[in-house]
Design an enzyme around this catalytic site. Structure first.
Site, PDB file in Angstrom:
ATOM      1  N   GLU A  28     -17.416  -4.647  56.539  1.00 12.84           N
ATOM      2  CA  GLU A  28     -18.279  -4.447  55.376  1.00 12.84           C
ATOM      3  C   GLU A  28     -19.219  -3.269  55.598  1.00 12.84           C
ATOM      4  OE1 GLU A  28     -19.429  -7.729  52.469  1.00 12.84           O
ATOM      5  OE2 GLU A  28     -21.257  -7.508  53.651  1.00 12.84           O
ATOM      6  N   HIS A  81      -0.487 -19.117  71.585  1.00 15.96           N
ATOM      7  CA  HIS A  81       0.604 -19.931  71.046  1.00 15.96           C
ATOM      8  C   HIS A  81       0.880 -19.600  69.583  1.00 15.96           C
ATOM      9  CE1 HIS A  81       0.686 -22.486  74.645  1.00 15.96           C
ATOM     10  NE2 HIS A  81      -0.632 -22.355  74.640  1.00 15.96           N
ATOM     11  N   LYS A 139     -16.956  -9.028  42.052  1.00 15.74           N
ATOM     12  CA  LYS A 139     -17.872 -10.074  41.569  1.00 15.74           C
ATOM     13  C   LYS A 139     -18.001 -10.021  40.049  1.00 15.74           C
ATOM     14  CE  LYS A 139     -20.776 -10.326  45.736  1.00 15.74           C
ATOM     15  NZ  LYS A 139     -22.135 -10.111  46.280  1.00 15.74           N
TER      16      LYS A 139
END
Length: 566
Positions: free
Chosen positions: A366, A397, A520
């Protein structure tokens, strides 16, 4: 073979050109070549590329670079005016030009016993005053003198935030509150806008003894506003009290907007304030960290700030060639800009640091995930890599197969803890010590295998196991002596200053985030469409989104019909 500076055409010499030429020649050398076996040259290189600050040790010897590379990188840093810009950062200069602000998160951890740099005095004094208010709240809570609206003492705290108002405090909570014996108060974190983190808390916590902490810089973020309204409604209905009464007793606000906290009904005595010159992703040291102090106590919170402040002083006062934030930033820039490695894995070998990759994703991407320079021109090279990762033993894994034998080149930070104190019986302590040693052995082995590939296979095992380990994956190892408040404070401050140094190298503004705003606004319009309300912004129509909206509506209508029939 490495290219000396004298081989670079001085008429065309710039630090960038020197690094490009140097990278071209260094590409012919693998990490196996650089690490060698046990030659004196390889040993000297390894020693020269390891740095220690207090309880933090950083080893760059598995990076694809030499001491000459570091010298060229430091020369580049000097050419950008890094030292003057670092001083400007600490003296409250406007380093966030798009918002015309300073960036003074360091003031939030500046101690009262140390004189701040010129320009920071007022900011440090304000932060210290808020820290005193925070301490008073925390002590009241720990004494059992904070009562809910029905007169019962608070036992649980629900911290409601998102992004920087959540990731930092949550990381510290997981790292240091790993056992009940370490905590003074139960703290729960809620950030998801869908309410799924809040639902189980509403089923399990006692509403009469639950305190909400609403942490939001702007106090307008939709995620936090919806969560707090739902939580307040739950408290109100459960206690059979109106919301304003609940707000007066069971809601703490932390924001840069005291007027908005007051408008919500939070009493002034329950408000903590920080200023706009502390960015959200740099804010855990500010009153945003109040839940850390509630959970762990002021002694631990102060130790966290002290660890970060010690790193601040190191960054401010240490020459560039020995400056850890500068070096880790330069190595990162070398990997993505000159070795063209697009992704960087963060691999903590301690499950208490499981949220470190997510925290650094926000902090770095950001801040420096941008393609426009401060002068408005487009960046012509790679900047911040994609940050990702997981707890190392789990990752082994999951995706290490691809990293070892796939076709993608990555760089990595391995993070490990050398010691861990545990109060247990002698037999349990011995078993836990063995687990600790196994974890460290895996960390060291994987870092070695990333670097050496097939050359890490011992002679006795060759021909008896699969090969094809590509190696040559550059990585650093960050070793903490122990995981405590001071060491994690220093570690996170190291990464914060890394971000600033890289922003200077790339001529970026790391303290704004314009790229998140349009999403947004689009979400607001689409939400209003889904909810059947008036539109604040026009919705951009595209057939893909329209058919998804139609499918959502179709399923909802079908569910409503079934409910009405039942």
């Amino acid at each position: 073979m490495n290219t000396p500076l004298t081989a670079v055409n001085h008429r065309l010499y710039t630090p960038i050109n020197a690094l490009i030429t140097h990278a071209e020649h260094l590409q012919a050398q693998s990490l196996s070549d650089l690490l060698g076996s046990h030659s004196a040259t390889a040993t000297h290189r390894a020693e020269a590329l390891a740095f220690t600050f207090g309880s933090l040790h950083v080893d760059f010897s598995k990076q694809r670079l030499t001491t000459e590379t570091l010298a060229l990188l430091v020369d580049w840093a000097r050419s950008t005016g890094l030292e003057k810009k670092r001083d400007a950062l600490f003296s409250a200069a406007v380093v966030n030009p798009s918002e015309q602000r300073a960036a003074l998160h360091m003031a939030a951890r500046w101690p009262t016993t140390v004189t701040p740099p010129d320009g920071m005095q007022a900011a440090a004094a304000f932060c210290q005053q808020q820290r005193t208010r925070l301490a008073a709240m925390v002590e009241r809570l720990h004494r059992g003198e904070w009562f809910g609206a029905s007169g019962q003492s608070i036992t649980d705290v629900v911290h409601i935030g998102v992004g920087g108002s959540d990731l930092g405090p949550k990381l510290i909570s997981e790292a240091l509150a790993d056992r009940p014996s370490h905590t003074l108060m139960n703290v729960h974190y809620v950030s998801s806008m869908d309410g799924t983190q809040l639902l189980p808390l509403m089923e399990s916590l006692d509403p009469a003894t639950t305190l909400l902490v609403l942490a939001s810089k702007s106090f307008t973020t939709a995620d936090t506003q919806f969560n707090v309204q739902t939580a307040l409604t739950w408290l109100s209905e459960s206690l059979e009290l109106d919301v304003p009464t609940v707000c007066c007793h069971q809601l703490v606000g932390v924001s840069s907007k005291p007027d908005k906290m007051t408008a919500l009904g939070i009493p002034a005595a329950h408000q903590l304030v920080f200023k706009d010159w502390i960015g959200g992703r740099f804010s855990l040291w500010s009153p945003i960290g109040v839940s850390i102090a509630m959970q762990l106590g002021m002694a631990n919170f102060n130790a966290l700030l002290e660890g970060a402040h010690a790193l601040d002083r190191h960054f401010l006062e240490t020459p560039l060639a020995d400056n850890l934030p500068v070096l880790i930033a330069l190595v990162g820039a070398w990997n993505c800009q000159f070795l063209h490695i697009p992704t960087h894995a963060v691999l903590p070998y301690d499950s208490r640091l499981k949220s470190l990759p997510a925290y650094l994703q926000q902090l770095e991407m950001e801040s420096n995930g941008k393609s426009v320079c401060l002068n408005g021109r487009a960046v012509t090279h790679a900047t911040c890599p994609i940050i990702w990762g997981d707890v190392g033993p789990n990752a082994q894994h999951a995706f290490y197969q691809l990293l070892h034998q796939g076709g993608h080149t990555v760089s990595a930070d391995f993070v490990a803890v050398a010691e861990r104190e545990v109060a247990a019986t002698q037999d349990v302590q011995a078993l836990l010590a063995a687990q600790e040693e196994l974890t460290l052995a895996n960390c060291l082995a994987q870092a070695q295998l990333f670097a050496l590939g097939d050359d890490a296979i011992p002679t006795a095992l060759r021909g008896h196991m699969a090969q094809g380990y590509r190696g040559n994956q550059p990585n650093s190892l960050l070793l903490l002596k122990q995981l405590d408040a001071g060491s994690i404070g220093a570690l996170l401050a190291l990464y914060e200053h890394k971000v600033f140094v890289q922003s200077v190298l790339w001529d970026l503004n790391p303290f704004d985030q314009p790229g998140v705003e349009l999403g947004k606004q689009l979400a607001t319009s689409l939400y209003q469409t889904l909810a059947g309300g008036p539109l604040e912004y026009a919705v951009v129509k595209d057939p893909s989104t329209e058919q998804l909206m139609q499918k959502i509506g179709e399923w909802r209508r079908h569910s409503s019909m079934n409910e009405s029939l039942n």
